[in-house]
Design a protein around this motif. Structure first.
Motif, PDB file in Angstrom:
ATOM      1  N   ALA A  14       0.825  -1.203   0.000  1.00 17.72           N
ATOM      2  CA  ALA A  14       0.000   0.000   0.000  1.00 17.72           C
ATOM      3  C   ALA A  14       0.863   1.258   0.000  1.00 17.72           C
ATOM      4  O   ALA A  14       0.509   2.269  -0.622  1.00 17.72           O
ATOM      5  CB  ALA A  14      -0.923  -0.004   1.224  1.00 17.72           C
ATOM      6  N   HIS A  15       2.007   1.200   0.683  1.00 24.10           N
ATOM      7  CA  HIS A  15       2.911   2.349   0.681  1.00 24.10           C
ATOM      8  C   HIS A  15       3.494   2.575  -0.714  1.00 24.10           C
ATOM      9  O   HIS A  15       3.679   3.716  -1.150  1.00 24.10           O
ATOM     10  CB  HIS A  15       4.026   2.129   1.694  1.00 24.10           C
ATOM     11  CG  HIS A  15       3.545   2.023   3.104  1.00 24.10           C
ATOM     12  ND1 HIS A  15       3.229   3.126   3.857  1.00 24.10           N
ATOM     13  CD2 HIS A  15       3.303   0.945   3.886  1.00 24.10           C
ATOM     14  CE1 HIS A  15       2.834   2.734   5.062  1.00 24.10           C
ATOM     15  NE2 HIS A  15       2.860   1.421   5.101  1.00 24.10           N
ATOM     16  N   GLY A 109       8.015   5.496  -0.975  1.00 19.52           N
ATOM     17  CA  GLY A 109       7.031   5.293   0.067  1.00 19.52           C
ATOM     18  C   GLY A 109       7.695   5.363   1.429  1.00 19.52           C
ATOM     19  O   GLY A 109       8.925   5.308   1.546  1.00 19.52           O
ATOM     20  N   SER A 110       6.893   5.451   2.477  1.00 20.78           N
ATOM     21  CA  SER A 110       7.473   5.602   3.807  1.00 20.78           C
ATOM     22  C   SER A 110       7.857   4.278   4.439  1.00 20.78           C
ATOM     23  O   SER A 110       8.669   4.239   5.356  1.00 20.78           O
ATOM     24  CB  SER A 110       6.499   6.339   4.739  1.00 20.78           C
ATOM     25  OG  SER A 110       5.271   5.637   4.828  1.00 20.78           O
ATOM     26  N   ARG A 140       4.234   9.959   2.714  1.00 16.12           N
ATOM     27  CA  ARG A 140       3.862   9.390   3.987  1.00 16.12           C
ATOM     28  C   ARG A 140       2.595  10.077   4.507  1.00 16.12           C
ATOM     29  O   ARG A 140       2.083  10.991   3.874  1.00 16.12           O
ATOM     30  CB  ARG A 140       4.986   9.538   5.017  1.00 16.12           C
ATOM     31  CG  ARG A 140       5.488  10.952   5.248  1.00 16.12           C
ATOM     32  CD  ARG A 140       6.269  11.027   6.549  1.00 16.12           C
ATOM     33  NE  ARG A 140       5.419  10.655   7.677  1.00 16.12           N
ATOM     34  CZ  ARG A 140       5.567   9.526   8.389  1.00 16.12           C
ATOM     35  NH1 ARG A 140       6.529   8.700   8.109  1.00 16.12           N
ATOM     36  NH2 ARG A 140       4.728   9.235   9.368  1.00 16.12           N
ATOM     37  N   GLY A 141       2.094   9.622   5.648  1.00 19.45           N
ATOM     38  CA  GLY A 141       0.890  10.214   6.203  1.00 19.45           C
ATOM     39  C   GLY A 141      -0.272  10.083   5.240  1.00 19.45           C
ATOM     40  O   GLY A 141      -0.540   9.015   4.697  1.00 19.45           O
ATOM     41  N   ALA A 279       5.742  13.452   9.689  1.00 23.82           N
ATOM     42  CA  ALA A 279       4.824  14.312   8.923  1.00 23.82           C
ATOM     43  C   ALA A 279       3.580  13.547   8.506  1.00 23.82           C
ATOM     44  O   ALA A 279       3.603  12.330   8.311  1.00 23.82           O
ATOM     45  CB  ALA A 279       5.537  14.874   7.692  1.00 23.82           C
ATOM     46  N   ASP A 280       2.487  14.273   8.337  1.00 25.12           N
ATOM     47  CA  ASP A 280       1.213  13.665   7.961  1.00 25.12           C
ATOM     48  C   ASP A 280       0.884  13.879   6.489  1.00 25.12           C
ATOM     49  O   ASP A 280      -0.246  13.685   6.062  1.00 25.12           O
ATOM     50  CB  ASP A 280       0.094  14.245   8.848  1.00 25.12           C
ATOM     51  CG  ASP A 280      -1.211  13.469   8.711  1.00 25.12           C
ATOM     52  OD1 ASP A 280      -1.146  12.219   8.666  1.00 25.12           O
ATOM     53  OD2 ASP A 280      -2.286  14.095   8.634  1.00 25.12           O
TER      54      ASP A 280
END
Length: 294
Positions: A14-15, A109-110, A140-141, A279-280
């Protein structure tokens, strides 16, 4: 002539999907090629005894399936984007760092395979974000966010010009507002230092001087991008804390690098590192060897 390209790393998670779709929108917006890359390491224990190439063939088929899935994911959000795929054998961080040479942007991705949303930045993403030769975005977020302002963190270093240039371009191309954040600690009298935190000291004159410096820094870029509505924010809190807070309502946070290693630009400052972990929204790390001016 080298083709301008945004490279996005995916691993089928998913990332990885969030990174692919963010990169696809960005490539379509810029009118550049999107190269979807998957790095696989087939040197498993069993592969040492694989005289028929069974394991490497299986790894190659999996890589091709993951990049093909990435193409579909990219076209879901950016139907017109031009795409190439690349399946590379080797260690992920090393191959991605090599691929970043000459790229317009690297998107990551994160977290990688086996990661959990609650965990911090994955090791591959952190290494590539730290050492890549080109600008990097870590998605990310709220990775799929397309609303809200762009935010930029600036200080009094030469990197501020690079950050503002990238931030104004990002805001203008998205038709969004821009929030420019400057954090500084005012001088505290010695008799207060042991009892009052610097963040709580009221310093209207120092604040006014810092705001004037910030507005002076922003003014040439505002003149170049009159379509961008700009808000300047001054805070006594740490830059990381302010930008993490701002990221909850932003669609992108733009920051620079402040390395102190032997090789300039190969280490990230504490503010950028904290953003990559907390971070979001996506974080854009700006790198430019030449000073940018409006």
């Amino acid at each position: 002539m080298t083709t301008r390209a945004i490279i996005v790393a995916t691993d089928g998670t998913a990332h990885g999907k969030a990174a692919v779709q963010w990169a696809a929108r960005e490539a379509e917006r810029r009118g550049v090629l999107l190269r979807i890359t998957y790095v696989y390491d087939w040197e498993w224990r069993e592969a040492r005894f694989d005289y028929s190439n069974q394991y490497v063939d299986a790894a190659r088929r999996m890589a091709e399936a993951i990049t093909a899935k990435g193409v579909d994911q990219a076209h879901e959000v950016a139907p017109a984007v031009r795409i190439e795929t690349d399946a590379l054998i080797g260690h992920a961080a090393a191959r991605l760092l090599a691929a970043a040479e000459g790229a317009e942007l690297m998107v990551l991705g994160s977290r990688g395979r086996g990661g959990f949303a609650s965990l911090l930045l994955g090791s591959v993403s952190q290494r590539v974000a730290t050492h890549a030769a080109c600008p990097v975005v870590v998605v990310r977020g709220r990775g799929d966010v397309i609303d809200g302002p762009v935010a930029a963190g600036v200080d009094d270093s030469p990197a501020a010009e690079h950050v503002l240039g990238a931030a104004f371009e990002a805001a203008s191309s998205r038709g969004s507002a821009l929030a420019v954040v400057r954090s500084f600690l005012p001088p505290v009298p010695l008799w207060l230092a042991s009892t009052v935190p610097a963040t709580d000291v009221v310093t209207p004159e120092a604040d006014a001087a810092e705001r004037a410096r910030l507005n002076e820094l922003v003014a040439p870029w505002q003149a170049k991008y009159p379509d961008v509505a700009v808000e300047t924010m001054l805070s006594h809190d740490s830059a990381a804390a302010v930008l993490v807070g701002v990221s909850h309502g932003a669609q992108l946070v733009v920051v620079g690098t402040h390395g102190h290693g032997v090789v300039a630009g190969t280490f990230l400052g504490s503010t950028t590192t904290q953003l990559l972990h907390h971070a979001d929204c996506p974080v854009h790390i700006v790198r430019s060897p030449e000073k940018r001016t409006p």
